[in-house]
Design a protein around this motif. Sequence first.
Motif, PDB file in Angstrom:
ATOM      1  N   GLU A 107      34.664  45.422  52.110  1.00 34.82           N
ATOM      2  CA  GLU A 107      34.638  46.616  52.951  1.00 34.82           C
ATOM      3  C   GLU A 107      35.926  46.822  53.754  1.00 34.82           C
ATOM      4  N   SER A 108      36.635  45.764  54.088  1.00 37.73           N
ATOM      5  CA  SER A 108      37.858  45.909  54.876  1.00 37.73           C
ATOM      6  C   SER A 108      39.065  46.014  53.960  1.00 37.73           C
ATOM      7  N   ALA A 109      40.168  46.546  54.491  1.00 36.37           N
ATOM      8  CA  ALA A 109      41.400  46.659  53.714  1.00 36.37           C
ATOM      9  C   ALA A 109      41.928  45.283  53.332  1.00 36.37           C
ATOM     10  N   LEU A 110      41.769  44.307  54.216  1.00 37.07           N
ATOM     11  CA  LEU A 110      42.239  42.958  53.920  1.00 37.07           C
ATOM     12  C   LEU A 110      41.414  42.330  52.799  1.00 37.07           C
ATOM     13  N   GLU A 111      40.098  42.502  52.847  1.00 36.35           N
ATOM     14  CA  GLU A 111      39.246  41.988  51.768  1.00 36.35           C
ATOM     15  C   GLU A 111      39.616  42.629  50.434  1.00 36.35           C
ATOM     16  N   LEU A 112      39.853  43.943  50.445  1.00 37.57           N
ATOM     17  CA  LEU A 112      40.211  44.633  49.208  1.00 37.57           C
ATOM     18  C   LEU A 112      41.550  44.147  48.671  1.00 37.57           C
ATOM     19  N   ALA A 113      42.502  43.858  49.561  1.00 35.58           N
ATOM     20  CA  ALA A 113      43.804  43.365  49.126  1.00 35.58           C
ATOM     21  C   ALA A 113      43.658  41.993  48.466  1.00 35.58           C
ATOM     22  N   ILE A 114      42.857  41.120  49.070  1.00 36.08           N
ATOM     23  CA  ILE A 114      42.640  39.786  48.497  1.00 36.08           C
ATOM     24  C   ILE A 114      41.890  39.900  47.168  1.00 36.08           C
ATOM     25  N   TRP A 115      40.893  40.764  47.122  1.00 32.87           N
ATOM     26  CA  TRP A 115      40.149  41.014  45.888  1.00 32.87           C
ATOM     27  C   TRP A 115      41.091  41.497  44.785  1.00 32.87           C
ATOM     28  N   THR A 116      41.990  42.436  45.118  1.00 35.06           N
ATOM     29  CA  THR A 116      42.938  42.962  44.137  1.00 35.06           C
ATOM     30  C   THR A 116      43.876  41.873  43.642  1.00 35.06           C
ATOM     31  N   GLU A 117      44.365  41.065  44.557  1.00 39.07           N
ATOM     32  CA  GLU A 117      45.264  39.968  44.192  1.00 39.07           C
ATOM     33  C   GLU A 117      44.590  39.016  43.202  1.00 39.07           C
ATOM     34  N   GLU A 118      43.328  38.702  43.451  1.00 43.01           N
ATOM     35  CA  GLU A 118      42.614  37.756  42.593  1.00 43.01           C
ATOM     36  C   GLU A 118      42.356  38.326  41.200  1.00 43.01           C
ATOM     37  N   ILE A 119      41.933  39.585  41.130  1.00 41.45           N
ATOM     38  CA  ILE A 119      41.673  40.190  39.812  1.00 41.45           C
ATOM     39  C   ILE A 119      42.985  40.380  39.062  1.00 41.45           C
ATOM     40  N   ALA A 120      44.054  40.777  39.762  1.00 41.46           N
ATOM     41  CA  ALA A 120      45.356  40.941  39.119  1.00 41.46           C
ATOM     42  C   ALA A 120      45.875  39.603  38.614  1.00 41.46           C
ATOM     43  N   TYR A 121      45.515  38.529  39.307  1.00 40.29           N
ATOM     44  CA  TYR A 121      45.910  37.193  38.847  1.00 40.29           C
ATOM     45  C   TYR A 121      45.295  36.917  37.474  1.00 40.29           C
ATOM     46  N   ALA A 122      44.101  37.428  37.248  1.00 46.64           N
ATOM     47  CA  ALA A 122      43.489  37.291  35.919  1.00 46.64           C
ATOM     48  C   ALA A 122      44.279  38.101  34.914  1.00 46.64           C
ATOM     49  N   ASP A 123      44.461  39.390  35.210  1.00 40.12           N
ATOM     50  CA  ASP A 123      45.256  40.270  34.353  1.00 40.12           C
ATOM     51  C   ASP A 123      45.358  41.628  35.034  1.00 40.12           C
ATOM     52  N   PRO A 124      46.562  42.179  35.186  1.00 39.19           N
ATOM     53  CA  PRO A 124      46.709  43.462  35.885  1.00 39.19           C
ATOM     54  C   PRO A 124      46.049  44.631  35.161  1.00 39.19           C
TER      55      PRO A 124
END
Length: 378
Positions: free
Chosen positions: A67-84
Amino acid sequence: MYKEMRAGLRRYTMEMRSHALEADRMEDLPAAYIGNSFFLPVWQLGTPEHYGYQGIKGSDGKQYYGESALELAIWTEEIAYADPTMLVSLPGPQLLGPLVRVLGNKEQQERLFASFLGEQPIWASFGLTEPGAGSDAGAIRTTACTNEEGDYHLYGEKKYIGNGTRSSWLALFAKVGDPMKPYAIQCFLLDKSSLTDPGLTRTSLASLGMKAGKLAHICLDGVQVSKEHLLGRHKSPLRRGLHGAVEVFYRMRPCVSALALGTSLAAMDYVEEHLNLDANKQIQTARLRWKLEKNRLLIYRAAQEADQGIYRPRTSSIAKWVANQCVYEVTRFCAQLAGGSLFIDHPLLEKWLRDARMIEFMEGTSNIHKRIIGHEMF
């Protein structure tokens, strides 16, 4: 807290990576991935809890909802680590959820979020960029003309729209009334009934990177939408449309920067795991990791400012500019380390090199962000 959320996401991300090369070859998402309900919690991320979303279970047993911008940024970083590419191709409300939560009325929010809670994947698209206007959003030329009943007819075109050929929801920005007025740009939430209008055509665009992203060129020739499709109709003109969406843009920009960060970290870990690096190469990779950690702090600071209601263009633009530089430098360096074996033995690394070049054009190019930074500083 965020360490536990990362651990909860990691069990999904590594499984996503296993589909990345097939998605690149097919230029679409594989059936084995789309038909796997295991990924539903990730696809539905961004849906508010009170609509029935179960969230992501962290390693601490708690549920996380992004729900927060920080959570979304961390979530994005983790999924992008799998594959952008697997990230930008995700089904779900991630692109439209923040916008509809800020501008949409209760009925619009319920219709959007409820649609993503089924067993089938559903995609959403964000329609702002045009052939002649992207970073300069005020220069868009798509128009919405009203008829006697107060409904609208849309004319114009949008280009480079991610997931555009398969989306069931589309947030589309257009100018209403006098194009010179500050509140002329408004946003419409188009659903499946509007997207099947004979006046709307969607054409696939080829790309060198992120091939499964289904980029689209969307043409609008008198597409009819009702006044109920206008986002923020219950708000004053200056608090809806593009002006009302500024808050959303600042909340989402750290996510695009985190996309670059996750891709960079994936490439670094890959070469350290699969290649034998001499002492000189290890020093170079350590230097690059130091740059990535600085970029991570910038991204998290921009996200935290957005969560605090501080919308400072300079912070988010510096984070995005540095992220653009880092992902290009890192992926190119890692490809050079692989040398001639890149295309034969390390197709995933070669793919990330291509994908990284696409990130430059998401949420503003480096030149645009340099201009914003200079304007803020001087």
